[in-house]
Design a protein around this motif. Structure first.
Motif, PDB file in Angstrom:
ATOM      1  N   UNK A 104       1.163  -1.316   0.046  1.00 10.85           N
ATOM      2  CA  UNK A 104       0.093  -0.123  -0.443  1.00 10.85           C
ATOM      3  C   UNK A 104       0.801   1.570   0.123  1.00 10.85           C
ATOM      4  N   UNK A 105       0.295   2.308  -0.432  1.00 12.46           N
ATOM      5  CA  UNK A 105       0.953   3.581  -0.260  1.00 12.46           C
ATOM      6  C   UNK A 105       2.043   4.419   1.311  1.00 12.46           C
ATOM      7  N   UNK A 106       0.887   3.270   2.288  1.00 18.96           N
ATOM      8  CA  UNK A 106       1.345   3.690   3.362  1.00 18.96           C
ATOM      9  C   UNK A 106       2.440   3.102   3.780  1.00 18.96           C
ATOM     10  N   UNK A 107       2.746   1.537   3.511  1.00 18.64           N
ATOM     11  CA  UNK A 107       3.755   0.708   3.794  1.00 18.64           C
ATOM     12  C   UNK A 107       4.883   1.320   2.638  1.00 18.64           C
ATOM     13  N   UNK A 108       4.590   0.802   2.017  1.00 26.59           N
ATOM     14  CA  UNK A 108       6.184   2.155   0.534  1.00 26.59           C
ATOM     15  C   UNK A 108       6.633   2.986   1.438  1.00 26.59           C
ATOM     16  N   UNK A 142      -1.063  -1.885  -3.907  1.00 30.17           N
ATOM     17  CA  UNK A 142      -2.575  -2.276  -3.471  1.00 30.17           C
ATOM     18  C   UNK A 142      -3.395  -1.853  -2.709  1.00 30.17           C
ATOM     19  N   UNK A 143      -4.170  -1.642  -4.183  1.00 31.47           N
ATOM     20  CA  UNK A 143      -6.026  -1.203  -2.728  1.00 31.47           C
ATOM     21  C   UNK A 143      -6.336  -1.816  -2.157  1.00 31.47           C
ATOM     22  N   UNK A 144      -6.918  -1.536  -1.265  1.00 31.75           N
ATOM     23  CA  UNK A 144      -7.739  -2.414  -0.309  1.00 31.75           C
ATOM     24  C   UNK A 144      -9.017  -2.317  -0.975  1.00 31.75           C
ATOM     25  N   UNK A 145      -9.711  -3.496  -0.942  1.00 35.13           N
ATOM     26  CA  UNK A 145     -11.170  -3.352  -1.946  1.00 35.13           C
ATOM     27  C   UNK A 145     -10.742  -3.295  -3.479  1.00 35.13           C
ATOM     28  N   UNK A 153      -5.080   5.177   5.620  1.00 30.29           N
ATOM     29  CA  UNK A 153      -5.754   3.780   5.297  1.00 30.29           C
ATOM     30  C   UNK A 153      -4.329   3.062   4.727  1.00 30.29           C
ATOM     31  N   UNK A 154      -4.612   1.367   4.986  1.00 30.99           N
ATOM     32  CA  UNK A 154      -3.752   0.499   4.282  1.00 30.99           C
ATOM     33  C   UNK A 154      -2.640   0.383   5.441  1.00 30.99           C
ATOM     34  N   UNK A 155      -2.452   1.126   6.459  1.00 27.98           N
ATOM     35  CA  UNK A 155      -1.161   1.113   7.386  1.00 27.98           C
ATOM     36  C   UNK A 155      -0.374  -0.432   7.545  1.00 27.98           C
TER      37      UNK A 155
END
Ligand SMILES: [Zn+2]
Length: 297
Positions: free
Chosen positions: A108-112, A136-139, A172-174
């Motif tokens: 996800x953008x947050x993880x990256x 990665x985009x949740x959903x 989001x996405x963390x």
């Protein structure tokens, strides 16, 4: 699809290098089974394999998994690494894959952002080999092969990030989980090694035959009780197994045939073969995951 538990322990593994708790001592003297750090491998064709997380034990885990062995020189069946978050125990193994011809990482953008500007793991890895980052985009369903696809599930923790300069608790996405679907068999498996709130998992588990889920601690205050730390499970972004609103209670309401605990911390008394806590989990019909466990769906 075939899902293999590469590692069933939480960060630190079992035993953890600096720990002399009852569990870690048992893992050293052979009265409890040692475990490597949290990761799974997924394949729908036994040809291309996808890792979810790259643990610090990834080399040992791949050696123990014949499907992941290299073929034809240095060609490897490793397709990509999907990340649930940017935790050290889920991402340090990326460094160990640097000898490859290239590494594909789904994040996800947050993880990256954390892997670039927090730990710097991605930035470092890129100095050694080509790295492709797939967002990665949740959903949003994403096809990995002709038959195998995933949908990421956003699993907010509310936990303050360790690298506060990179993001905030509410981004989001963390932390995400993954719902895998095999179009050929119709099988669905959900992997969620970090769960702070079960609400987002309810829909994600619809139609799944197996849920591999966060079994970090039995008691919320387990580390404090054992004198091993000051944080509760909740402080670390995990729901404990026991107690009101605990994982065992929540799992009883989920319409999934098979429920398997993974990401089990070395402090968790369920790792001791004869503990009353282990008996409670078994009585609830919940499996305690082990390294090398394989699930077909
Ligand atoms: Zn321990």
């Amino acid at each position: 699809m075939r899902v293999r538990v590469l590692g069933s322990a939480a960060g630190g593994g079992f035993p953890q290098w600096n720990c002399s708790c009852a569990g870690c001592t048992a893992a050293r003297d052979g009265s409890a089974t040692p475990r490597t750090q949290s990761s799974i491998a997924v394949t729908a064709d036994d040809d291309r394999w996808f890792l979810v997380n790259a643990s610090p034990d990834v080399r040992q885990q791949m050696t123990a998994c014949p499907g992941l062995h290299p073929r034809d020189g240095r060609a490897t069946p490793l397709g990509a690494i999907l990340l649930t978050d940017a935790e050290i125990d889920h991402t340090l193994g990326l460094m160990l894959l640097r000898e490859g011809r290239g590494v594909t990482v789904h994040a996800t953008a947050a993880t990256e952002a954390t892997l670039r500007r927090g730990t710097g793991f991605l930035t470092t890895l890129e100095r050694y080999c080509p790295v492709e980052v797939v967002p990665v985009e949740p959903g949003v369903p994403h096809a990995l092969t002709a038959d195998l696809s995933y949908t990421a599930i956003d699993l907010p923790t509310g936990k303050e990030p360790r690298f506060a300069e990179v993001g905030s608790a509410d981004d989001p996405g963390r932390v995400v989980g993954y719902r895998f679907h095999d179009r050929r068999t119709g099988g669905t498996v959900v992997y969620a090694p970090g769960v702070a709130d079960f609400a987002p998992l309810l829909d994600a588990c619809d139609g799944a035959s197996c849920l591999l889920v966060d079994g970090t601690t039995f008691h919320d205050d387990e580390l404090v009780r054992l004198g091993l730390g000051t944080k509760t499970a909740r402080d670390m972004g995990h729901v404990s197994l026991d107690g009101p609103g605990g994982t065992l209670e929540r799992l009883a309401t989920l319409p999934v045939e098979r429920r398997v605990l993974v990401h089990i911390n070395n402090s968790n008394p369920i790792l001791l073969e004869d503990s009353p806590e282990r008996a409670v989990v078994e009585k609830a019909g919940v499996e305690i995951g082990t390294d090398e466990l394989e699930i077909e769906a």
